[in-house]
Scaffold this motif. Structure first.
Motif, PDB file in Angstrom:
ATOM      1  N   VAL A   1     -10.806  -1.640  -5.024  1.00 17.17           N
ATOM      2  CA  VAL A   1      -9.288  -1.571  -4.561  1.00 17.17           C
ATOM      3  C   VAL A   1      -8.858  -1.394  -3.254  1.00 17.17           C
ATOM      4  CG1 VAL A   1      -7.802  -0.390  -5.833  1.00 17.17           C
ATOM      5  CG2 VAL A   1      -9.411  -0.682  -7.465  1.00 17.17           C
ATOM      6  N   ALA A   2      -9.977  -0.504  -2.912  1.00 13.17           N
ATOM      7  CA  ALA A   2      -9.068   0.275  -1.387  1.00 13.17           C
ATOM      8  C   ALA A   2      -9.664  -1.210  -0.400  1.00 13.17           C
ATOM      9  CB  ALA A   2     -10.330   1.712  -0.968  1.00 13.17           C
ATOM     10  N   PHE A   3     -10.447  -1.993  -0.642  1.00  7.77           N
ATOM     11  CA  PHE A   3     -11.121  -2.861   0.214  1.00  7.77           C
ATOM     12  C   PHE A   3     -11.124  -4.333  -0.594  1.00  7.77           C
ATOM     13  CE2 PHE A   3     -13.656   1.062   1.586  1.00  7.77           C
ATOM     14  CZ  PHE A   3     -13.143   0.762   3.339  1.00  7.77           C
TER      15      PHE A   3
ATOM     16  N   PRO B   1      -7.648  -5.803   2.871  1.00  7.11           N
ATOM     17  CA  PRO B   1      -8.146  -5.097   2.975  1.00  7.11           C
ATOM     18  C   PRO B   1      -8.221  -3.651   4.250  1.00  7.11           C
ATOM     19  CG  PRO B   1      -8.462  -7.620   3.717  1.00  7.11           C
ATOM     20  CD  PRO B   1      -7.467  -7.183   2.867  1.00  7.11           C
ATOM     21  N   LEU B   2      -8.948  -2.654   3.805  1.00  9.86           N
ATOM     22  CA  LEU B   2      -7.597  -1.924   4.839  1.00  9.86           C
ATOM     23  C   LEU B   2      -6.973  -1.219   4.780  1.00  9.86           C
ATOM     24  CD1 LEU B   2     -10.662  -2.609   7.638  1.00  9.86           C
ATOM     25  CD2 LEU B   2     -11.236  -0.594   5.857  1.00  9.86           C
TER      26      LEU B   2
ATOM     27  N   ASP C   1      -3.767   8.426  -0.195  1.00 13.35           N
ATOM     28  CA  ASP C   1      -4.905   6.976  -1.217  1.00 13.35           C
ATOM     29  C   ASP C   1      -6.211   7.263  -0.469  1.00 13.35           C
ATOM     30  OD1 ASP C   1      -6.762   6.091  -1.844  1.00 13.35           O
ATOM     31  OD2 ASP C   1      -5.395   3.966  -2.092  1.00 13.35           O
ATOM     32  N   TYR C   2      -6.957   7.905  -0.767  1.00  9.14           N
ATOM     33  CA  TYR C   2      -8.320   8.445   0.079  1.00  9.14           C
ATOM     34  C   TYR C   2     -10.026   7.903  -0.638  1.00  9.14           C
ATOM     35  CZ  TYR C   2      -5.793  12.496   1.534  1.00  9.14           C
ATOM     36  OH  TYR C   2      -4.222  13.163   1.904  1.00  9.14           O
ATOM     37  N   ARG C   3      -9.341   6.698  -0.858  1.00  9.08           N
ATOM     38  CA  ARG C   3     -10.417   5.972  -1.840  1.00  9.08           C
ATOM     39  C   ARG C   3     -11.377   5.083  -1.641  1.00  9.08           C
ATOM     40  NH1 ARG C   3      -6.621   3.492  -6.041  1.00  9.08           N
ATOM     41  NH2 ARG C   3      -5.097   2.840  -4.411  1.00  9.08           N
ATOM     42  N   ALA C   4     -11.672   5.074   0.450  1.00  5.41           N
ATOM     43  CA  ALA C   4     -12.415   4.167   1.181  1.00  5.41           C
ATOM     44  C   ALA C   4     -13.875   5.416   1.963  1.00  5.41           C
ATOM     45  CB  ALA C   4     -11.625   4.229   2.514  1.00  5.41           C
TER      46      ALA C   4
END
Lengths: 242, 410
Positions: A64-66, A73-74, A80-83
């Protein structure tokens, strides 16, 4: 007797009997059931952990994050700290360095993080949930004031039931507190258990042993119910004897 | 809003009233815990009911000491909502993000309810609330919405001051005793028979030429007993290396498996025999509890270890392991803090470490200043707890409840 026509019930029943055969002695049938159980459960847990931990907690959020689902992307929003899951993902991968003897020391880093994080989390959790909560719950009145009132009331009303109730409650609290304090002193390691400390710690171990005896009887009863459940399966589901 | 008439029961029944009465009777049938005295009389089907009086005075407060996850709401009951009255059947709490709506139902509450904590809010988001009263004559909405109510996150949970005090006290003691131990002062730790038995068991296995079986519990590394068991494993591995006795360590979870390998390796290294370390001595079995037990009982019967050491968290498998081990004639030492499993180890093992002795074992065996310091710190905390309990009980006895209240956490 009308045995079940269900193949699954037959497999379960035969494996149950294979396991029971261990009561006689170790034998190839038990070994077969044991190895099957260990192998199947290990394989099952690997698949289960992949889908419930790695996929849902790491690969899914990272996708989802990338992968554009969050707006490109990004592209992340505030909160939202999923990365950041890349970090535990990387630490997880580092555990596999154990497979390469020359760099296996790297696997100690994620182990240090795991133990450190759990120790930190558990410290506050135990302090609140166990330590302080249990100490707080142990602060009980010995009921001396209530006892005095009960004596006074019984003299006036010529009845003693309330007095006995108050005496019983006071004895309960005194016994509980004495058991708690002496059991606690049994776990005191900084002095030899001699003299007053020796007496109180001996009393404490008596309290512990009495509680163990009660727990033993209670748990044995629950284990027997498990055995009864297994026999019920064999008799009712497999052999269909009603 | 419809007019409220106190004598509404005197009228004939309306069709919507029947529906409400059915719902009310069903709710009463499904709630046996409700006191009989609080239930209204059976609905009079010969009377007409008008909409009940509205609930008034809706007030809201951010729930204190939380992470911004709740809003406390209080209101005054409808004037028709009295014990044994039929005019009110319940309340509906609604919320919206603007005073004009759209409104969403937060909860439907039974009659005689005048408060509710909305714990489905989003932090720092303004909400408006209103309460509707339900009755056989139809619903009555409140005249105005209350708001904006905003749930904010608290920096500190003040009800946990006692937890902070105990944690600081504990860490203070531990740091002091570690400093003291590292300064050269060797702290006294009394002899623990169960721990001394570990060396005796390993010695016996050496004499018999058989391996030692070490079980670090059936839990993952998030269980502190598993950590304690693995710390003890290093000392056990050091002894097996010293006596040149094989050790077998079946493990149930991947992370403890990795750590167990490290511990055994470290034990052999510290004993000066790193070349004797066998990577296959630590085996991953299965996270499934009884598959793990089946595998261990198999090892007990086929490899015939002369010493079984159980150190960690155990559950229903404790008696199976200990009984099977007993039947092989091996010397058995167990330690767990799972109170319900201790009786089984006590009856089936030669020595048992009870509760905290499991944690003391690692310090006792290693003699490491940090571990011994933490053990002494825990002892000092126990003395503090004894004092707190005695003082707290006396205060409670004489009617002083402030201390107990201070220790109550949320």
């Amino acid at each position: 007797m009308n045995p079940s026509h269900d193949f699954g019930v037959w497999v379960a029943a035969l494996l149950t009997l294979f396991v029971f055969s261990f009561l006689y002695k170790d034998n190839p049938l038990y070994k077969f059931a044991e190895h099957l159980f260990v192998g199947v459960s290990a394989g099952y847990y690997i698949v289960l952990n992949y889908w419930t931990v790695i996929d849902s907690n790491l690969i899914g959020p990272l996708r989802v994050a990338f992968g554009g689902a969050a707006g490109g992307p990004l592209h992340v929003q505030q909160g939202d700290y999923r990365a950041l899951l890349l970090i535990p993902g990387l630490l997880g991968l580092l555990l596999f360095t154990r497979l390469f003897p020359r760099i296996d020391w790297i696997s100690r880093w994620p182990l240090a993080v795991i133990i450190g994080v759990y120790a930190g989390l558990k410290t506050t959790g135990f302090a609140q949930g166990d330590l302080v909560a249990q100490v707080q719950a142990s602060l009980q009145s010995f009921g001396l004031v209530e006892l005095a009132h009960a004596f006074k009331a019984s003299e006036l009303a010529h009845t003693s039931s309330a007095t006995w109730q108050a005496i019983g409650h006071s004895c309960d609290v005194v016994l509980f507190t004495a058991g708690l304090l002496t059991s606690l002193l049994y776990f005191y390691y900084s002095r030899e258990h001699k003299g007053a400390l020796g007496v109180s710690s001996r009393l404490g171990i008596w309290f512990l042993m009495v509680s163990f005896g009660a727990a033993y009887g209670y748990t044995v009863m629950s284990r027997i119910s498990l055995l009864i459940g297994r026999f019920q399966f064999l008799i009712e589901d497999w052999l269909r004897i009603r | 809003m419809q007019a409220y008439r106190p004598d509404a029961r005197a009228r004939g029944v309306a069709s919507s009233g029947m529906l409400w009465s059915c719902a009310l009777l069903l709710a009463c049938a499904c709630a046996p815990a409700v006191s009989r005295a609080a239930l209204p009389d059976a609905l009079d089907t010969t009377r007409t009911y008008l909409a009940p009086a509205p609930a008034t005075g809706l007030e809201f407060h951010d729930v204190e000491n939380d992470a911004g996850r709740g809003i406390d709401l209080h209101w005054k009951l409808s004037a028709d909502d009295r014990a044994r009255s039929q005019a009110v059947t319940g309340y509906v709490l609604e919320r919206a993000q603007t005073p004009g709506g759209p409104w969403a139902v937060v909860d439907t509450l039974p009659r005689l309810t005048d408060s509710k904590t909305d714990d489905s809010v989003v932090r720092d988001t303004p909400y408006f609330y209103r309460v509707s009263v339900l009755g056989p004559g139809g619903p009555t909405r409140s005249l105005a919405a209350a708001g904006p109510a905003i749930a904010r996150s608290s920096w500190f949970n003040t009800t946990r001051a006692s937890v902070v005090a105990f944690v600081l006290l504990f860490f203070g003691f531990v740091l002091y005793y570690i400093y003291s131990a590292q300064s050269g002062h060797r702290p006294f730790v009394r002899r623990l028979a169960g721990i001394d038995a570990i060396e005796e068991a390993i010695g016996r296995a050496t004499e018999m030429g058989r391996p030692v079986l070490f079980i670090p519990g059936v839990q993952d590394i998030d269980e502190i007993q598993t950590v304690a068991g693995l710390v003890i494993l290093e000392s056990v591995a050091r002894l097996t290396a010293k006596y040149q006795t094989p050790i077998l360590v079946p493990v149930s979870y991947p992370i403890p498996f990795t750590i167990a390998q490290e511990m055994v390796k470290s034990g052999y290294l510290h004993a000066g025999r790193p070349e004797a370390y066998d990577p296959d001595s630590v085996r991953f079995v299965s996270p499934e509890q009884f598959a793990y037990v089946a595998a261990i009982t198999g090892i007990m019967l086929r490899d015939r270890p002369a010493a079984h050491i159980f150190m960690g968290s155990f559950f229903g498998e404790s008696l199976m392991l200990a009984e099977t081990g007993f039947s092989t004639g091996a010397i058995q030492v167990a330690g767990t803090a799972n109170v319900h499993q201790l009786p089984f180890f006590v009856v089936a093992c030669d020595y048992t470490l009870i509760g905290e002795e499991l944690y003391a074992a690692s310090a006792y065996l290693s003699g490491d200043a940090k571990l011994v310091g933490s053990l002494k710190g825990a002892d000092a905390l126990k003395v503090s707890i004894v004092i707190v309990i005695v003082v707290g009980c006396l205060l409670e006895t004489f009617g002083v409840h402030a201390f107990t209240a201070w220790m109550t956490t949320q």
